[in-house]
Design a protein around this motif. Sequence first.
Motif, PDB file in Angstrom:
ATOM      1  N   ILE A 265       0.831  -1.204   0.000  1.00  0.00           N
ATOM      2  CA  ILE A 265       0.000   0.000   0.000  1.00  0.00           C
ATOM      3  C   ILE A 265       0.868   1.257   0.000  1.00  0.00           C
ATOM      4  O   ILE A 265       0.564   2.235  -0.697  1.00  0.00           O
ATOM      5  CB  ILE A 265      -0.959   0.001   1.201  1.00  0.00           C
ATOM      6  CG1 ILE A 265      -1.903  -1.218   1.128  1.00  0.00           C
ATOM      7  CG2 ILE A 265      -1.778   1.288   1.235  1.00  0.00           C
ATOM      8  CD1 ILE A 265      -2.742  -1.295  -0.128  1.00  0.00           C
ATOM      9  N   GLU A 266       1.948   1.241   0.772  1.00  0.00           N
ATOM     10  CA  GLU A 266       2.868   2.387   0.766  1.00  0.00           C
ATOM     11  C   GLU A 266       3.387   2.629  -0.656  1.00  0.00           C
ATOM     12  O   GLU A 266       3.436   3.777  -1.128  1.00  0.00           O
ATOM     13  CB  GLU A 266       4.052   2.116   1.710  1.00  0.00           C
ATOM     14  CG  GLU A 266       3.706   2.121   3.193  1.00  0.00           C
ATOM     15  CD  GLU A 266       3.876   3.477   3.856  1.00  0.00           C
ATOM     16  OE1 GLU A 266       3.946   4.487   3.133  1.00  0.00           O
ATOM     17  OE2 GLU A 266       3.931   3.521   5.094  1.00  0.00           O
ATOM     18  N   LEU A 267       3.783   1.548  -1.328  1.00  0.00           N
ATOM     19  CA  LEU A 267       4.346   1.672  -2.671  1.00  0.00           C
ATOM     20  C   LEU A 267       3.298   2.144  -3.674  1.00  0.00           C
ATOM     21  O   LEU A 267       3.560   3.033  -4.496  1.00  0.00           O
ATOM     22  CB  LEU A 267       4.934   0.329  -3.114  1.00  0.00           C
ATOM     23  CG  LEU A 267       5.624   0.285  -4.482  1.00  0.00           C
ATOM     24  CD1 LEU A 267       6.788   1.262  -4.537  1.00  0.00           C
ATOM     25  CD2 LEU A 267       6.109  -1.130  -4.791  1.00  0.00           C
ATOM     26  N   LEU A 268       2.103   1.586  -3.599  1.00  0.00           N
ATOM     27  CA  LEU A 268       1.034   1.983  -4.520  1.00  0.00           C
ATOM     28  C   LEU A 268       0.679   3.459  -4.359  1.00  0.00           C
ATOM     29  O   LEU A 268       0.501   4.177  -5.344  1.00  0.00           O
ATOM     30  CB  LEU A 268      -0.205   1.121  -4.278  1.00  0.00           C
ATOM     31  CG  LEU A 268      -0.237  -0.270  -4.911  1.00  0.00           C
ATOM     32  CD1 LEU A 268      -1.412  -1.075  -4.375  1.00  0.00           C
ATOM     33  CD2 LEU A 268      -0.322  -0.168  -6.429  1.00  0.00           C
ATOM     34  N   TRP A 269       0.580   3.918  -3.123  1.00  0.00           N
ATOM     35  CA  TRP A 269       0.146   5.303  -2.902  1.00  0.00           C
ATOM     36  C   TRP A 269       1.225   6.311  -3.295  1.00  0.00           C
ATOM     37  O   TRP A 269       0.929   7.359  -3.865  1.00  0.00           O
ATOM     38  CB  TRP A 269      -0.251   5.503  -1.440  1.00  0.00           C
ATOM     39  CG  TRP A 269      -0.625   6.915  -1.127  1.00  0.00           C
ATOM     40  CD1 TRP A 269       0.064   7.810  -0.368  1.00  0.00           C
ATOM     41  CD2 TRP A 269      -1.785   7.624  -1.604  1.00  0.00           C
ATOM     42  NE1 TRP A 269      -0.580   9.026  -0.340  1.00  0.00           N
ATOM     43  CE2 TRP A 269      -1.721   8.940  -1.092  1.00  0.00           C
ATOM     44  CE3 TRP A 269      -2.855   7.269  -2.417  1.00  0.00           C
ATOM     45  CZ2 TRP A 269      -2.697   9.894  -1.360  1.00  0.00           C
ATOM     46  CZ3 TRP A 269      -3.832   8.227  -2.695  1.00  0.00           C
ATOM     47  CH2 TRP A 269      -3.743   9.520  -2.172  1.00  0.00           C
ATOM     48  N   ASN A 270       2.478   6.001  -3.036  1.00  0.00           N
ATOM     49  CA  ASN A 270       3.541   6.959  -3.330  1.00  0.00           C
ATOM     50  C   ASN A 270       4.021   6.871  -4.775  1.00  0.00           C
ATOM     51  O   ASN A 270       4.337   7.881  -5.398  1.00  0.00           O
ATOM     52  CB  ASN A 270       4.718   6.736  -2.382  1.00  0.00           C
ATOM     53  CG  ASN A 270       5.870   7.685  -2.646  1.00  0.00           C
ATOM     54  OD1 ASN A 270       6.969   7.274  -2.991  1.00  0.00           O
ATOM     55  ND2 ASN A 270       5.623   8.979  -2.496  1.00  0.00           N
ATOM     56  N   CYS A 271       4.061   5.657  -5.303  1.00  0.00           N
ATOM     57  CA  CYS A 271       4.672   5.420  -6.617  1.00  0.00           C
ATOM     58  C   CYS A 271       3.624   5.288  -7.732  1.00  0.00           C
ATOM     59  O   CYS A 271       3.885   5.619  -8.881  1.00  0.00           O
ATOM     60  CB  CYS A 271       5.529   4.155  -6.530  1.00  0.00           C
ATOM     61  SG  CYS A 271       6.461   3.726  -7.978  1.00  0.00           S
ATOM     62  N   GLY A 272       2.425   4.788  -7.384  1.00  0.00           N
ATOM     63  CA  GLY A 272       1.332   4.686  -8.348  1.00  0.00           C
ATOM     64  C   GLY A 272       1.534   3.743  -9.504  1.00  0.00           C
ATOM     65  O   GLY A 272       1.018   4.007 -10.606  1.00  0.00           O
ATOM     66  N   PRO A 273       2.239   2.611  -9.336  1.00  0.00           N
ATOM     67  CA  PRO A 273       2.407   1.703 -10.479  1.00  0.00           C
ATOM     68  C   PRO A 273       1.137   0.905 -10.749  1.00  0.00           C
ATOM     69  O   PRO A 273       0.259   0.801  -9.888  1.00  0.00           O
ATOM     70  CB  PRO A 273       3.534   0.769 -10.010  1.00  0.00           C
ATOM     71  CG  PRO A 273       3.372   0.734  -8.531  1.00  0.00           C
ATOM     72  CD  PRO A 273       2.900   2.098  -8.126  1.00  0.00           C
ATOM     73  N   ARG A 274       1.040   0.363 -11.942  1.00  0.00           N
ATOM     74  CA  ARG A 274      -0.035  -0.575 -12.247  1.00  0.00           C
ATOM     75  C   ARG A 274       0.234  -1.886 -11.518  1.00  0.00           C
ATOM     76  O   ARG A 274       1.367  -2.190 -11.147  1.00  0.00           O
ATOM     77  CB  ARG A 274      -0.120  -0.827 -13.761  1.00  0.00           C
ATOM     78  CG  ARG A 274      -0.417   0.424 -14.573  1.00  0.00           C
ATOM     79  CD  ARG A 274      -0.433   0.117 -16.061  1.00  0.00           C
ATOM     80  NE  ARG A 274      -0.772   1.304 -16.857  1.00  0.00           N
ATOM     81  CZ  ARG A 274       0.107   2.166 -17.329  1.00  0.00           C
ATOM     82  NH1 ARG A 274       1.412   1.975 -17.098  1.00  0.00           N
ATOM     83  NH2 ARG A 274      -0.281   3.209 -18.030  1.00  0.00           N
ATOM     84  N   ILE A 275      -0.805  -2.702 -11.359  1.00  0.00           N
ATOM     85  CA  ILE A 275      -0.636  -3.963 -10.644  1.00  0.00           C
ATOM     86  C   ILE A 275       0.328  -4.881 -11.388  1.00  0.00           C
ATOM     87  O   ILE A 275       1.074  -5.650 -10.780  1.00  0.00           O
ATOM     88  CB  ILE A 275      -2.013  -4.655 -10.426  1.00  0.00           C
ATOM     89  CG1 ILE A 275      -1.943  -5.659  -9.259  1.00  0.00           C
ATOM     90  CG2 ILE A 275      -2.504  -5.322 -11.689  1.00  0.00           C
ATOM     91  CD1 ILE A 275      -1.833  -4.997  -7.911  1.00  0.00           C
ATOM     92  N   GLY A 276       0.371  -4.779 -12.725  1.00  0.00           N
ATOM     93  CA  GLY A 276       1.333  -5.557 -13.505  1.00  0.00           C
ATOM     94  C   GLY A 276       2.759  -5.123 -13.233  1.00  0.00           C
ATOM     95  O   GLY A 276       3.690  -5.935 -13.277  1.00  0.00           O
ATOM     96  N   GLY A 277       2.942  -3.821 -12.953  1.00  0.00           N
ATOM     97  CA  GLY A 277       4.268  -3.322 -12.604  1.00  0.00           C
ATOM     98  C   GLY A 277       4.725  -3.852 -11.259  1.00  0.00           C
ATOM     99  O   GLY A 277       5.888  -4.228 -11.083  1.00  0.00           O
ATOM    100  N   ILE A 278       3.810  -3.894 -10.286  1.00  0.00           N
ATOM    101  CA  ILE A 278       4.121  -4.468  -8.970  1.00  0.00           C
ATOM    102  C   ILE A 278       4.515  -5.933  -9.123  1.00  0.00           C
ATOM    103  O   ILE A 278       5.501  -6.403  -8.537  1.00  0.00           O
ATOM    104  CB  ILE A 278       2.908  -4.343  -8.035  1.00  0.00           C
ATOM    105  CG1 ILE A 278       2.586  -2.872  -7.745  1.00  0.00           C
ATOM    106  CG2 ILE A 278       3.138  -5.118  -6.745  1.00  0.00           C
ATOM    107  CD1 ILE A 278       3.524  -2.197  -6.794  1.00  0.00           C
TER     108      ILE A 278
END
Length: 376
Positions: A178-191
């Motif tokens: 969640i920290e990474l998604l909120w700060n970095c905003g990658p697509r789920i495929g990128g994660i």
Amino acid sequence: MTTALAEAIAQVDDPEVVEQLLEVKTVDKISHQHVTETDQPSLTTLYERYLSRRQNRSPSTRAQYRRTIPHFIDFAESHGVTISVEITIELVDKYVDELRAEYDADATILTYTKNVRGWLRWLAKREHCDEVVCRILDKNELGLTPKARDVALPESAAKIIIQKLRQQRRGSAMHALIELLWNCGPRIGGIYSLDTCDFDPDENIIRLRHRPETGTRLKNGRENDSTPGDGERNVEINDCVADALQLYIKNERPEITDKYGREPLFATTHGRAVRSTLRRWVYEATSCRWATEVMNKSTCDGNCDPDSSVCPYSYYPHAIRRGAIVNHLSGGLRLDLASQRFNVSPRTLRKHYDPRTKEKRRKDRSEAVRCAWPDW
């Protein structure tokens, strides 16, 4: 009736000859219509042509096409429709009714209608069908409301969620994600594509790389290949994200490699955490158990089980990405820089990701504008 036929009839006095001329014209018209219809390509042919023009789409996107569009073609043919010009609003409405009878989840219905709409729009551009038939498959027109929320995650809600994760699940995979998604905003495929080596704690950087030969892809691929663009980039993350990732790697991440010998950043005891697992972590992290009492009452009765199903309060991963983009834009990040960070074109950012009013946009850029003015 053509001008030539009208002139010919005007010169004939015998009613029987006039009738014969009209009969010949009618037969010619019917024959022409028959030839035109038989010359039309079949629905399956048009679908295969559509698929062949999308070779640069990701395997998961093409798999969606194969699962959804033939489903519509089978439905159409069962109702006697074999060529595209025969596709009507009534037929599409009946198809939606069948989807509603077959599937309970609006998210599933949305997947089918979205892909069929894309195909119909492609047909309409080539004058194979009426453009109006694709418009009625719009999500808002259909009244679809997927169970999890796909609106942008507000900053206020993100703050509450992340603060509670820091207090109660610090260093967990869910917290780091969640920290990474909120700060970095990658697509789920990128994660999904990230390896431990893609995280640089010294520079606070995440490296997103396209590696189809070893099982992971980015939506826009890499530069100089057959994909639509270049999704590879190095993205700066803040200290909180870096700390969460380091704690997760040190304390919770299983020591495991995937079948290609790579060390996935987000992993389970079975290997690389698949997209459905990543989504489940997001659903749980954004569920009502992390919400304030006031926020909770309006969306969920508290009887859900986020560990086994989607809580109505939960957000889709894309909603966090959308919220991250809006938050960066509202914070003053220039549109062109946001485009590079989030791998989205400026035009798409304006159209789909930036809900700010014109006045809000003016205020957000006002400081940068003033700094650009000369002192004299």
